[in-house]
Design a protein around this motif. Structure first.
Motif, PDB file in Angstrom:
ATOM      1  N   GLU A 103     -11.821  16.643  -7.810  1.00 24.38           N
ATOM      2  CA  GLU A 103     -13.079  16.197  -8.401  1.00 24.38           C
ATOM      3  C   GLU A 103     -14.198  17.214  -8.181  1.00 24.38           C
ATOM      4  OE1 GLU A 103     -13.948  13.529 -10.299  1.00 24.38           O
ATOM      5  OE2 GLU A 103     -11.785  13.213 -10.476  1.00 24.38           O
ATOM      6  N   ALA A 104     -14.132  17.940  -7.068  1.00 28.97           N
ATOM      7  CA  ALA A 104     -15.166  18.936  -6.766  1.00 28.97           C
ATOM      8  C   ALA A 104     -15.100  20.126  -7.716  1.00 28.97           C
ATOM      9  CB  ALA A 104     -15.030  19.414  -5.325  1.00 28.97           C
ATOM     10  N   GLY A 105     -14.016  20.253  -8.473  1.00 31.37           N
ATOM     11  CA  GLY A 105     -13.894  21.340  -9.427  1.00 31.37           C
ATOM     12  C   GLY A 105     -14.920  21.268 -10.540  1.00 31.37           C
ATOM     13  N   ARG A 106     -15.526  20.089 -10.715  1.00 25.43           N
ATOM     14  CA  ARG A 106     -16.525  19.924 -11.780  1.00 25.43           C
ATOM     15  C   ARG A 106     -17.788  20.741 -11.514  1.00 25.43           C
ATOM     16  NH1 ARG A 106     -17.086  15.659  -8.350  1.00 25.43           N
ATOM     17  NH2 ARG A 106     -19.198  14.984  -7.771  1.00 25.43           N
ATOM     18  N   TYR A 107     -17.991  21.162 -10.272  1.00 27.50           N
ATOM     19  CA  TYR A 107     -19.181  21.952  -9.956  1.00 27.50           C
ATOM     20  C   TYR A 107     -19.099  23.380 -10.508  1.00 27.50           C
ATOM     21  CZ  TYR A 107     -20.088  18.242  -6.520  1.00 27.50           C
ATOM     22  OH  TYR A 107     -20.307  17.031  -5.906  1.00 27.50           O
ATOM     23  N   ILE A 108     -17.891  23.840 -10.814  1.00 31.74           N
ATOM     24  CA  ILE A 108     -17.742  25.185 -11.365  1.00 31.74           C
ATOM     25  C   ILE A 108     -17.965  25.094 -12.875  1.00 31.74           C
ATOM     26  CG2 ILE A 108     -16.227  27.179 -11.663  1.00 31.74           C
ATOM     27  CD1 ILE A 108     -14.714  26.317  -9.180  1.00 31.74           C
ATOM     28  N   CYS A 109     -19.103  25.544 -13.321  1.00 33.45           N
ATOM     29  CA  CYS A 109     -19.479  25.403 -14.730  1.00 33.45           C
ATOM     30  C   CYS A 109     -19.364  26.727 -15.482  1.00 33.45           C
ATOM     31  CB  CYS A 109     -20.914  24.888 -14.842  1.00 33.45           C
ATOM     32  SG  CYS A 109     -21.085  23.182 -14.276  1.00 33.45           S
ATOM     33  N   THR A 110     -18.950  26.624 -16.721  1.00 26.70           N
ATOM     34  CA  THR A 110     -18.812  27.794 -17.585  1.00 26.70           C
ATOM     35  C   THR A 110     -20.120  28.071 -18.309  1.00 26.70           C
ATOM     36  OG1 THR A 110     -16.487  27.240 -17.971  1.00 26.70           O
ATOM     37  CG2 THR A 110     -17.519  28.774 -19.516  1.00 26.70           C
ATOM     38  N   VAL A 162     -20.592  34.496 -20.883  1.00 25.67           N
ATOM     39  CA  VAL A 162     -21.238  35.226 -19.795  1.00 25.67           C
ATOM     40  C   VAL A 162     -20.399  35.181 -18.523  1.00 25.67           C
ATOM     41  CG1 VAL A 162     -23.309  35.472 -18.380  1.00 25.67           C
ATOM     42  CG2 VAL A 162     -23.508  34.706 -20.755  1.00 25.67           C
ATOM     43  N   GLY A 163     -20.162  33.969 -18.003  1.00 26.14           N
ATOM     44  CA  GLY A 163     -19.411  33.860 -16.751  1.00 26.14           C
ATOM     45  C   GLY A 163     -19.397  32.442 -16.231  1.00 26.14           C
ATOM     46  N   TYR A 164     -19.588  32.286 -14.913  1.00 25.56           N
ATOM     47  CA  TYR A 164     -19.490  30.980 -14.276  1.00 25.56           C
ATOM     48  C   TYR A 164     -20.572  30.823 -13.222  1.00 25.56           C
ATOM     49  CZ  TYR A 164     -14.884  30.966 -16.426  1.00 25.56           C
ATOM     50  OH  TYR A 164     -13.856  31.014 -17.333  1.00 25.56           O
ATOM     51  N   LYS A 165     -20.856  29.552 -12.888  1.00 21.54           N
ATOM     52  CA  LYS A 165     -21.762  29.293 -11.779  1.00 21.54           C
ATOM     53  C   LYS A 165     -21.374  27.987 -11.102  1.00 21.54           C
ATOM     54  CE  LYS A 165     -25.384  27.098 -14.644  1.00 21.54           C
ATOM     55  NZ  LYS A 165     -26.829  27.091 -14.962  1.00 21.54           N
ATOM     56  N   LEU A 166     -21.698  27.882  -9.820  1.00 13.79           N
ATOM     57  CA  LEU A 166     -21.447  26.684  -9.034  1.00 13.79           C
ATOM     58  C   LEU A 166     -22.755  25.900  -9.018  1.00 13.79           C
ATOM     59  CD1 LEU A 166     -19.026  25.588  -7.367  1.00 13.79           C
ATOM     60  CD2 LEU A 166     -20.128  26.540  -5.352  1.00 13.79           C
ATOM     61  N   THR A 167     -22.754  24.715  -9.646  1.00 13.28           N
ATOM     62  CA  THR A 167     -24.009  24.010  -9.847  1.00 13.28           C
ATOM     63  C   THR A 167     -23.787  22.505  -9.976  1.00 13.28           C
ATOM     64  OG1 THR A 167     -25.920  23.835 -11.348  1.00 13.28           O
ATOM     65  CG2 THR A 167     -23.798  24.345 -12.342  1.00 13.28           C
ATOM     66  N   ASP A 168     -24.890  21.766  -9.856  1.00 15.43           N
ATOM     67  CA  ASP A 168     -24.869  20.314 -10.064  1.00 15.43           C
ATOM     68  C   ASP A 168     -25.050  19.955 -11.533  1.00 15.43           C
ATOM     69  OD1 ASP A 168     -26.760  20.107  -7.107  1.00 15.43           O
ATOM     70  OD2 ASP A 168     -24.741  19.317  -7.344  1.00 15.43           O
TER      71      ASP A 168
END
Length: 228
Positions: free
Chosen positions: A205-212, A216-222
């Motif tokens: 479930e915590a994988g949802r924090y990795i946003c596309t 450009v790329g990716y970020k770890l966010t709410d």
């Protein structure tokens, strides 16, 4: 000291007021000439740089700063007039540390400034990095989610660590290839996407924090803006 290069007086004054109200020393400039004069006298801790400026534009200023050896690590936040993917990609490729699209909220603006200054602070990397239920222990080379261990490959671990070190900031595919794989040529960008996919799966479930961030790329966010 923070320098703001922004030709719109109202926006520059708002940014300056917000920063000064939060204890920062700030100097604003309407174009590049007084900015370069100030740079010769004092190098700031951070530059907030608008893209569209009279005369020399923000991209030109950014390139000159990044081509100066003593300023390569100077934190620079680009400000774009609109949420343009081309401007975003161009700014990141030229060496910007972050970007903000107008119009923006003051709380977001201040958060981006604080994040950029934290990243530039000459402090040793933390032994333990965390984001909500995700915890990475560098000393033990271990990852847990809600206290339960997660088995990651070396590349997945390095990828997660990079995202945790840049929480809420966009990490480009090029940066990921350079940091995790040590190259940006021989490994295809698609390899990054595949590793992100498996990393998300292993984090549950915590994988949802990795946003596309598309193209450009990716970020770890709410933020609830994940795009596949």
């Amino acid at each position: 000291m923070i320098y703001i290069v922004e030709d719109d007086d109202a926006i520059r004054e708002l940014e300056q007021y917000a920063l000064q109200s939060n204890g920062y020393e700030v100097t604003g400039f309407g174009d590049s000439e007084p900015f370069w004069a100030a740079m010769r006298s004092e190098v700031p801790e951070l530059v907030i740089l608008d893209v569209m400026l009279p005369g020399e534009d923000g991209f030109s200023i950014l390139k000159k700063l990044r081509n100066t050896p003593s300023l390569k690590k100077l934190p620079i936040i680009m400000v774009t007039a609109k949420s343009s993917e081309l401007d975003t990609v161009r700014g990141l490729d030229c060496g910007a540390d972050d970007y903000i699209a107008k119009p923006f909220g003051i709380m977001e603006f201040l958060s981006r400034v604080r994040a950029a200054l934290r990243r530039a602070a000459p402090a040793a990397k933390a032994d333990v990095l965390s984001f909500h239920e995700i915890q990475l222990d560098n000393t033990r080379h271990s990852v847990t989610v809600d206290g339960s261990p997660v088995e990651l490959t070396y590349k997945e671990y390095s990828l997660l660590r990079l995202l945790l070190e840049n929480t809420s900031l966009v990490v480009t595919r090029e940066t990921i290839l350079q940091v995790v794989w040590g190259t940006d040529i021989s490994v295809e960008s698609r390899t990054v996407d595949m590793h992100i996919r498996t990393l998300r799966k292993k984090l549950g479930e915590a994988g949802r924090y990795i946003c596309t961030v598309r193209k450009v790329g990716y970020k770890l966010t709410d933020e609830e803006d994940n795009e596949e």
